[in-house]
Write an enzyme that holds these catalytic residues in place. Structure first.
Site, mmCIF file in Angstrom:
data_model
loop_
_atom_site.group_PDB
_atom_site.id
_atom_site.type_symbol
_atom_site.label_atom_id
_atom_site.label_comp_id
_atom_site.label_asym_id
_atom_site.label_seq_id
_atom_site.Cartn_x
_atom_site.Cartn_y
_atom_site.Cartn_z
ATOM 1 N N ASP B 75 0.821 -1.215 0.000
ATOM 2 C CA ASP B 75 0.000 0.000 0.000
ATOM 3 C C ASP B 75 0.855 1.264 0.000
ATOM 4 O O ASP B 75 0.338 2.376 0.090
ATOM 5 C CB ASP B 75 -1.009 0.001 1.159
ATOM 6 C CG ASP B 75 -0.356 -0.240 2.511
ATOM 7 O OD1 ASP B 75 0.750 -0.819 2.557
ATOM 8 O OD2 ASP B 75 -0.950 0.157 3.527
ATOM 9 N N HIS B 139 8.023 -1.018 12.619
ATOM 10 C CA HIS B 139 6.767 -1.367 11.946
ATOM 11 C C HIS B 139 6.848 -2.857 11.623
ATOM 12 O O HIS B 139 7.842 -3.501 11.962
ATOM 13 C CB HIS B 139 6.632 -0.487 10.685
ATOM 14 C CG HIS B 139 5.365 -0.700 9.900
ATOM 15 N ND1 HIS B 139 4.121 -0.729 10.473
ATOM 16 C CD2 HIS B 139 5.153 -0.848 8.548
ATOM 17 C CE1 HIS B 139 3.214 -0.910 9.519
ATOM 18 N NE2 HIS B 139 3.808 -0.988 8.356
ATOM 19 N N ASP B 193 -0.018 8.549 10.668
ATOM 20 C CA ASP B 193 -0.719 7.277 10.413
ATOM 21 C C ASP B 193 -1.928 7.075 11.336
ATOM 22 O O ASP B 193 -1.788 7.066 12.551
ATOM 23 C CB ASP B 193 0.318 6.152 10.650
ATOM 24 C CG ASP B 193 -0.247 4.752 10.464
ATOM 25 O OD1 ASP B 193 -1.305 4.602 9.840
ATOM 26 O OD2 ASP B 193 0.416 3.796 10.939
ATOM 27 N N HIS B 364 -0.534 -12.897 16.646
ATOM 28 C CA HIS B 364 -0.192 -11.810 15.736
ATOM 29 C C HIS B 364 -0.282 -10.497 16.501
ATOM 30 O O HIS B 364 -1.115 -10.356 17.380
ATOM 31 C CB HIS B 364 -1.164 -11.779 14.551
ATOM 32 C CG HIS B 364 -0.979 -10.578 13.670
ATOM 33 N ND1 HIS B 364 0.140 -10.416 12.886
ATOM 34 C CD2 HIS B 364 -1.739 -9.468 13.487
ATOM 35 C CE1 HIS B 364 0.042 -9.256 12.241
ATOM 36 N NE2 HIS B 364 -1.083 -8.668 12.592
ATOM 37 N N HIS B 368 0.944 -1.146 13.640
ATOM 38 C CA HIS B 368 0.538 0.264 13.659
ATOM 39 C C HIS B 368 0.331 0.776 15.084
ATOM 40 O O HIS B 368 -0.112 0.051 15.964
ATOM 41 C CB HIS B 368 -0.750 0.453 12.868
ATOM 42 C CG HIS B 368 -0.583 0.178 11.400
ATOM 43 N ND1 HIS B 368 -0.136 1.133 10.514
ATOM 44 C CD2 HIS B 368 -0.781 -0.943 10.678
ATOM 45 C CE1 HIS B 368 -0.082 0.607 9.302
ATOM 46 N NE2 HIS B 368 -0.452 -0.657 9.372
ATOM 47 N N ASP B 443 -5.876 -4.321 -14.441
ATOM 48 C CA ASP B 443 -6.080 -5.715 -14.795
ATOM 49 C C ASP B 443 -4.707 -6.246 -15.168
ATOM 50 O O ASP B 443 -4.238 -6.032 -16.274
ATOM 51 C CB ASP B 443 -7.033 -5.738 -15.996
ATOM 52 C CG ASP B 443 -7.374 -7.146 -16.406
ATOM 53 O OD1 ASP B 443 -7.154 -8.063 -15.599
ATOM 54 O OD2 ASP B 443 -7.859 -7.322 -17.534
#
Lengths: 554, 554
Positions: B75, B139, B193, B364, B368, B443
């Site tokens: 991202d 991070h 963030d 997990h 963030h 695509d």
């Protein structure tokens, strides 16, 4: 059958979420517990709801004696209007459950031909060789029951949906003693709700939501909008009581919210202080500081009341700066995106939006038993055989593992999936050959209006035909940039282009009548276009092609 | 511009999840921070990925000096292969970030023509009027940075993605001091963030997962399969270390897992003890009690390694009774259904499946910052202006509310959405006219194989054409009961039926080559059919119609 035996045939809800249905057969008598529906996944385009395949029941129609409902949630009663025309057997349930069923059957024109028999918690009903006690349990809607089904081979207990609320808001306690007595007497098989088996500990009492909702209502500077499931009568009662306490009037908004509160109120089961209600049409002009609106649509279903309110497209209600919005409902997995899109719309209007984000006191509590409650039921009932129900495979599996850990199951634990029968004989319990089971997709008209219904047989796809409207909408201007209509197999060749042009015009109008936020939301637009086209095409061609709208953004 | 001013133009990631991109312009110089992609929602049929609309950047191509990457997550870098051909400016980033970019550009044949400039945490880079310090932050992937961008109007801080891990697994601490110094000096604007703004408290350290994963590995009776994000190198390092500790060899399975661990290892950033690795092709025959497989596909992406393993359709690995499966990854909202479907497949095989269900120690942890960390950054930096980034609208709004509560923002807090520029001058900060921004649908060939890529302009829908394959699959037998292919606007009229018949044959083969569990999963089947048809049609017609498969179950 040489030996007398009891067959249990799960027809829905085992290995899948929703559409609960379990058949029990002894010799030439069969009953069915629950007849639920499920909402289709996004992949199931062009379908409104999903119900269990009842091929097995139709095949044994001559020995089917009745349908027993544990409570009134859609995943337990929602299939009734679609299966009753084919089965037409008496339906048994408690007062509120049957009131919900009555409303539904009325809408489908099925009420007169259906025999409804009211059951009472603590009382028994005899159906052939089955003697059924309705046992009162606490859950998120009203009048919920477990079932103790006495058969010649022993007692079968079906928990329905439940939690063990130690402090129910209506002071009506979970009937621990009934479970204890059956456990004492000896139970052949326990079928128990697995929905919350992944949660450790105890599910909090329904009362746990009062405190924070009261705080938020006291602090609210302007209008208050609360959304919860329309069947959550205990929740609705608490919110009415809080509104009364903080000096606000209450308005019910949304078809299911209006309908269900009317039903509960008419049964004397929802207490509404005199003069507390504001009529929907008076909401717009009512002093926002003295109003609380109870709105259905907590899952942001396309075209539900709350979805419309959030984008300023509802007749009677809008959300503006400093209005307080409280989502007192679970965010059902799979619905997050549409729910958060709705929440974003309200935040953009500078509303104060509150939803369960894991912080502080809860705005919603579950109606299903967590691990400690499930263990308690296992210890109370201590059955010979145990079959987890109501859950996806992993939940059934983990419920079985939990039962192993508890150790109170005398003989055997079975993880079954829908269509997998189990037979109880004097020799033991045995899995039998799977029967036909599965999903049937129902195209029932829009969610807002009940039309005549087609239970679609997908095998006849090519007869009904397919229509795929493809729309490219400019995301900046909201205008249709291009539209294609692709069809197969349902249009007359001679005036086909007239119908297609008409359909194009219908789409254009649907898009024009939507506001910018709706246009940006494909889920909403697809549903609106589907419903409008369905109405148009049915009128023009008397056919019901499968309509699969595709929205593109350019 | 009469006065010198600084423009910040968010082009993605504000008011939406993913595809982060922010342009900064001073006079005739512009830089871009990050160039991310997002995965399409289910509604976006026929599309592989979504990237930001770069109309604004193309329009200002002549003043664009470079793209600065904060770290290597999709991202933040995923749009590069699609936008670089149109922009071709130098790309700046840290070692591991550029290594990931290199791999991606190689696959797209873009590496030679691209200038990559390695940046080093703690060091600065000068680009026109911008002096950029890369600040080391912790991070979930490696080599992550915030940016301090010194401009003639003041310092702008962009946090990138971060959490403040007090005990990072590689002992490399979050650079608190850099933030403190800039705060001391004075900061014009902070862009921070917002991903986890809804979480109270502190995000746990990456180390928090060690304990339970070690326990499960020690207890595992047979093979161990662990899945995590393939970019989570710290997580992967821990799992390798645990495997080594408990005496198991490690195999990497899945394209991205193999590729990313190779990259990290070749940079000397992933420690793998000699002789620890098992080659994928040796996994099948390797003693299950001595093996741990690290597999990509934790989100159950259709056709990912773990999805295939779960239904016994992977070349090298399967999951059998008493194998241990550990999902060490977030269940991203929107993916629950497919993830739980995958988990169910493994439970049905009697595997011991562990996933984060809110119980006990975590499998997990997030990468963030939660609320307390976000407050700490605000207090350290105490900027004049504050703009929340990386979040849907409600998250930006709540981050703004959090900043109000902290009170350390000297002047103003702005909630902006993508396309809404803000201008900083000596007079203050002002919202300016929105620029073109939005989503572009790409695509790109299947997820598994990179083919030549078409950035599809949806305006040309009718030129590319549309193909809607509609398949009715019998759920009991898995056979195709009927198939329809509906097309518009791309087939030559003369041999159209030959192509359609060929396409039908392709579908038949695709369905035949799938196993029963895949056939029951529409998401998987749609994707398989789409990919296979795309390849076939491109070969036959040299066109790329939009392919929108519809699967029905009968």
């Amino acid at each position: 059958m040489s030996q007398p035996s009891l067959l249990a045939i799960p027809l829905g809800g085992l290995g899948e979420f929703g559409m609960n249905m379990l058949a029990l057969r002894y010799g030439d008598d069969m009953i069915v517990v629950d007849a639920g529906m499920m909402f289709p996944e996004a992949e199931l385009l062009g379908v409104d709801i999903v119900i269990p395949d009842i091929a097995y029941l139709k095949q044994h129609r001559h020995i089917l004696r009745g349908i027993i409902l544990t409570h009134g949630h859609e995943d337990h009663i929602g299939a009734l209007p679609y299966i009753l025309p084919e089965l037409n057997v008496p339906v048994y349930g408690t007062e509120f459950t049957l009131a919900l069923v009555t409303k539904r059957l009325e809408e489908h024109g099925l009420l007169e031909q259906t025999v409804l028999r009211e059951a009472h918690p603590g009382k028994t009903v005899e159906i052939g060789p089955f003697e059924i006690e309705f046992i009162y349990v606490t859950h998120s809607t009203m009048d919920c029951t477990a079932l103790a089904i006495r058969t010649p081979l022993g007692v079968v207990i079906h928990t329905g949906d439940f939690k063990m609320d130690p402090t129910p808001t209506d002071l009506r306690p979970f009937d621990l003693h009934a479970f204890a007595e059956y456990g004492q007497e000896g139970v052949l098989a326990l079928f128990s709700d697995s929905t919350n088996v992944e949660r450790a500990g105890y599910t909090p009492s329904e009362r746990a939501v009062w405190q924070r909702i009261e705080e938020l209502c006291r602090a609210a500077p302007k209008r208050i909008v609360v959304s919860c499931f329309a069947t959550s009568i205990h929740r609705i009662q608490q919110i009415i009581d809080i509104a009364h306490l903080v000096g606000r009037k209450v308005a019910f908004v949304g078809r299911s919210m209006v309908s269900n509160t009317e039903i509960a109120h008419s049964l004397g089961r929802l207490r509404i202080p005199d003069g507390l209600l504001v009529r929907p049409q008076d909401v717009k002009t009512f002093d926002p500081k003295r109003l609380l609106a109870l709105v259905s649509g907590s899952q942001a279903e396309p075209m539900s009341a709350l979805s419309r309110v959030a984008v300023d497209n509802h007749r009677n209600l809008s959300v503006d700066e400093n209005d307080t919005v409280i989502l007192s409902a679970r965010i059902i997995p799979g619905n997050e995106k549409q729910i958060f899109r709705m929440i974003d719309h309200m935040f953009r209007r500078r509303a104060l939006v509150y939803y369960d984000d894991g912080g502080r006191a809860p705005l919603h509590v579950s109606g299903h038993a967590s691990q400690e409650e499930l263990k308690l039921i296992l210890n109370l009932v201590r059955p010979k055989y145990f079959i987890p129900i109501h859950g996806e495979y992993r939940q059934l599996f983990r419920h079985a593992a939990l039962a192993h850990q508890v150790g109170s199951v005398a003989e055997q634990i079975f993880v079954l999936e829908s269509g997998q029968p189990i037979e109880f004989t004097s020799e033991g319990a045995f899995k039998r050959e799977p029967v036909n089971a599965g999903r049937v997709l129902v195209d029932s008209g829009s969610l807002e209006e009940i039309q005549d219904v087609v239970v679609r047989d997908r095998r006849h796809l090519s007869e009904d035909g397919v229509l795929v409207p493809i729309l490219a909408i400019d995301k900046h201007t909201g205008r249709i940039e291009s539209s294609e209509i692709v069809t197969r197999g349902f249009l007359p060749t001679d005036d086909g282009h007239v119908v297609v042009n008409g359909a194009r015009e219908v789409m254009r109008k649907t898009v024009e009548a939507s506001n910018p936020e709706e246009k940006g939301d494909w889920t909403v637009m697809r549903e609106k276009i589907r419903v409008d086209l369905k109405r148009y095409l049915n009128k023009q061609t008397s056919k019901r092609p499968l309509i699969l709208p595709v929205i593109l953004e350019v």
